[in-house]
Design a protein around this motif. Sequence first.
Motif, PDB file in Angstrom:
ATOM      1  N   GLU A 136      -7.993  10.931  -7.240  1.00 14.91           N
ATOM      2  CA  GLU A 136      -8.642  11.366  -5.978  1.00 14.91           C
ATOM      3  C   GLU A 136      -7.707  11.586  -4.876  1.00 14.91           C
ATOM      4  O   GLU A 136      -7.734  12.610  -3.912  1.00 14.91           O
ATOM      5  CB  GLU A 136      -9.608  10.304  -5.645  1.00 14.91           C
ATOM      6  CG  GLU A 136     -10.476  10.640  -4.447  1.00 14.91           C
ATOM      7  CD  GLU A 136     -11.669   9.909  -4.249  1.00 14.91           C
ATOM      8  OE1 GLU A 136     -12.813  10.271  -4.663  1.00 14.91           O
ATOM      9  OE2 GLU A 136     -11.587   8.831  -3.545  1.00 14.91           O
ATOM     10  N   LEU A 137      -6.634  10.633  -4.622  1.00 17.76           N
ATOM     11  CA  LEU A 137      -5.586  10.694  -3.707  1.00 17.76           C
ATOM     12  C   LEU A 137      -4.730  12.141  -4.007  1.00 17.76           C
ATOM     13  O   LEU A 137      -4.575  12.740  -2.954  1.00 17.76           O
ATOM     14  CB  LEU A 137      -4.792   9.534  -3.835  1.00 17.76           C
ATOM     15  CG  LEU A 137      -3.416   9.615  -2.796  1.00 17.76           C
ATOM     16  CD1 LEU A 137      -3.945   9.524  -1.346  1.00 17.76           C
ATOM     17  CD2 LEU A 137      -2.594   8.270  -3.173  1.00 17.76           C
ATOM     18  N   ILE A 138      -4.401  12.326  -5.080  1.00 17.32           N
ATOM     19  CA  ILE A 138      -3.593  13.637  -5.302  1.00 17.32           C
ATOM     20  C   ILE A 138      -4.502  14.788  -4.744  1.00 17.32           C
ATOM     21  O   ILE A 138      -4.086  15.666  -4.165  1.00 17.32           O
ATOM     22  CB  ILE A 138      -3.341  13.696  -6.806  1.00 17.32           C
ATOM     23  CG1 ILE A 138      -2.146  12.380  -7.026  1.00 17.32           C
ATOM     24  CG2 ILE A 138      -2.522  14.997  -7.126  1.00 17.32           C
ATOM     25  CD1 ILE A 138      -1.833  12.411  -8.441  1.00 17.32           C
ATOM     26  N   LEU A 170      -6.366   7.094   5.116  1.00 16.97           N
ATOM     27  CA  LEU A 170      -6.753   5.934   4.058  1.00 16.97           C
ATOM     28  C   LEU A 170      -7.755   5.023   4.788  1.00 16.97           C
ATOM     29  O   LEU A 170      -7.301   4.616   5.784  1.00 16.97           O
ATOM     30  CB  LEU A 170      -5.392   5.264   3.852  1.00 16.97           C
ATOM     31  CG  LEU A 170      -4.301   6.018   2.925  1.00 16.97           C
ATOM     32  CD1 LEU A 170      -3.064   5.393   2.764  1.00 16.97           C
ATOM     33  CD2 LEU A 170      -4.688   6.598   1.674  1.00 16.97           C
ATOM     34  N   THR A 171      -8.742   4.628   4.113  1.00 19.06           N
ATOM     35  CA  THR A 171      -9.625   3.869   4.930  1.00 19.06           C
ATOM     36  C   THR A 171     -10.403   2.835   3.791  1.00 19.06           C
ATOM     37  O   THR A 171      -9.782   2.936   2.432  1.00 19.06           O
ATOM     38  CB  THR A 171     -10.837   4.663   5.042  1.00 19.06           C
ATOM     39  OG1 THR A 171     -11.815   4.040   5.587  1.00 19.06           O
ATOM     40  CG2 THR A 171     -11.772   5.509   4.148  1.00 19.06           C
ATOM     41  N   SER A 204      -9.236   1.959  -2.443  1.00 17.17           N
ATOM     42  CA  SER A 204      -9.512   1.643  -3.824  1.00 17.17           C
ATOM     43  C   SER A 204      -9.930   2.632  -4.739  1.00 17.17           C
ATOM     44  O   SER A 204     -10.404   2.301  -5.835  1.00 17.17           O
ATOM     45  CB  SER A 204     -10.757   0.556  -3.574  1.00 17.17           C
ATOM     46  OG  SER A 204     -11.943   1.327  -2.903  1.00 17.17           O
ATOM     47  N   GLY A 205      -9.914   3.810  -4.315  1.00 16.89           N
ATOM     48  CA  GLY A 205     -10.172   4.773  -5.034  1.00 16.89           C
ATOM     49  C   GLY A 205      -9.453   5.216  -6.112  1.00 16.89           C
ATOM     50  O   GLY A 205      -8.057   4.735  -6.272  1.00 16.89           O
ATOM     51  N   VAL A 229       0.871  -1.266  -0.136  1.00 19.91           N
ATOM     52  CA  VAL A 229       0.001   0.042  -0.010  1.00 19.91           C
ATOM     53  C   VAL A 229       0.851   1.143  -0.032  1.00 19.91           C
ATOM     54  O   VAL A 229       0.643   2.120  -0.909  1.00 19.91           O
ATOM     55  CB  VAL A 229      -0.984  -0.056   1.256  1.00 19.91           C
ATOM     56  CG1 VAL A 229      -1.616   1.266   1.373  1.00 19.91           C
ATOM     57  CG2 VAL A 229      -1.800  -1.166   1.088  1.00 19.91           C
ATOM     58  N   ARG A 230       1.874   1.277   0.851  1.00 21.89           N
ATOM     59  CA  ARG A 230       2.996   2.273   0.934  1.00 21.89           C
ATOM     60  C   ARG A 230       3.431   2.577  -0.703  1.00 21.89           C
ATOM     61  O   ARG A 230       3.723   3.733  -0.934  1.00 21.89           O
ATOM     62  CB  ARG A 230       3.937   2.371   1.950  1.00 21.89           C
ATOM     63  CG  ARG A 230       3.555   2.220   3.353  1.00 21.89           C
ATOM     64  CD  ARG A 230       4.481   2.475   4.376  1.00 21.89           C
ATOM     65  NE  ARG A 230       5.876   1.816   4.113  1.00 21.89           N
ATOM     66  CZ  ARG A 230       6.059   0.615   4.766  1.00 21.89           C
ATOM     67  NH1 ARG A 230       4.841  -0.062   5.543  1.00 21.89           N
ATOM     68  NH2 ARG A 230       7.072  -0.285   4.386  1.00 21.89           N
ATOM     69  N   ALA A 231       3.939   1.631  -1.250  1.00 22.69           N
ATOM     70  CA  ALA A 231       4.405   1.594  -2.514  1.00 22.69           C
ATOM     71  C   ALA A 231       3.299   2.265  -3.403  1.00 22.69           C
ATOM     72  O   ALA A 231       3.710   3.152  -4.399  1.00 22.69           O
ATOM     73  CB  ALA A 231       4.873   0.242  -3.056  1.00 22.69           C
ATOM     74  N   GLY A 232       2.054   1.828  -3.333  1.00 22.22           N
ATOM     75  CA  GLY A 232       1.168   2.296  -4.258  1.00 22.22           C
ATOM     76  C   GLY A 232       0.808   3.749  -4.042  1.00 22.22           C
ATOM     77  O   GLY A 232       0.854   4.711  -4.921  1.00 22.22           O
ATOM     78  N   VAL A 233       0.820   4.217  -2.635  1.00 26.30           N
ATOM     79  CA  VAL A 233       0.543   5.566  -2.466  1.00 26.30           C
ATOM     80  C   VAL A 233       1.786   6.232  -3.162  1.00 26.30           C
ATOM     81  O   VAL A 233       1.765   7.481  -3.637  1.00 26.30           O
ATOM     82  CB  VAL A 233       0.441   5.653  -0.920  1.00 26.30           C
ATOM     83  CG1 VAL A 233       0.535   7.304  -0.498  1.00 26.30           C
ATOM     84  CG2 VAL A 233      -0.912   5.230  -0.462  1.00 26.30           C
ATOM     85  N   ARG A 234       2.939   5.825  -2.878  1.00 24.41           N
ATOM     86  CA  ARG A 234       4.235   6.591  -3.261  1.00 24.41           C
ATOM     87  C   ARG A 234       4.180   6.868  -4.756  1.00 24.41           C
ATOM     88  O   ARG A 234       4.424   7.725  -5.251  1.00 24.41           O
ATOM     89  CB  ARG A 234       5.312   5.960  -2.731  1.00 24.41           C
ATOM     90  CG  ARG A 234       6.656   6.512  -3.316  1.00 24.41           C
ATOM     91  CD  ARG A 234       8.131   5.914  -2.561  1.00 24.41           C
ATOM     92  NE  ARG A 234       8.104   4.377  -3.229  1.00 24.41           N
ATOM     93  CZ  ARG A 234       7.959   3.491  -2.126  1.00 24.41           C
ATOM     94  NH1 ARG A 234       7.484   3.605  -0.927  1.00 24.41           N
ATOM     95  NH2 ARG A 234       8.004   2.227  -2.855  1.00 24.41           N
TER      96      ARG A 234
END
Length: 222
Positions: free
Chosen positions: A110-112, A81-82, A105-106, A13-18
């Motif tokens: 949207e995260l940015i 993050l949920t 899963s969004g 998950v951290r890798a995906g966010v990064r």
Amino acid sequence: MIRAVVADDEPLVRAGVRAVLTTDADIEIVAEADDGRQAIDLVQRHRPQVAILDIRMPDTDGLTAAAEIRRTVPGTGVLMLTTFGEDDYILRALSGGASGFVLKSGPPEELIAAVKAVAAQAAYLSPRVAARVVAHLTSTRAGIDLQAARQRVATLTDRERQVLALLGRGLSNRQIARELSLVEGTVKAHVSAVLAGLGAPNRAAAAVVAHQAGLGTPSTPH
């Protein structure tokens, strides 16, 4: 440049966010953590604009970390993050001062958008998260919260209701000022009055009230 700390106990998950955030030239990840205690330490050390926290982590969870970060480093906004099914956690995080919520899963954009909104001291609620929170409140409390929200909104002035609607869309004070042709200092005063009138602890909670009362749908800030 927006500086961010990311905390999640799952390396993938951290890798995906990064991977998502580093596609935007305006965002820099300055540190990563795999538990809440480490996240607190890193935020206190680096003083980023945004801390991105998983809600459930071992030892010190994201809720505890969010509250401690808001207490000790108030200049850092907290983005949670949920996943679906964590509605109760979201309600607790709102009370603890979190400024934004996005689903793991969004969509990446949207995260940015959420990081940029929280960095601008605005609230960001993923529309799907907001809808679930409102549904949860309504179903578990027989609509009392919806009725109370409408009653509280009715006590606001017309201008305060306009400001609340824009808070519900996730706009920052600067963006609200542009929308309403006001100076930013005046908007700040209106926001304070709205929070006091609603009894809301922060902008994210006010955004939920706006959504409950049908005033604003949280969306990507523009």
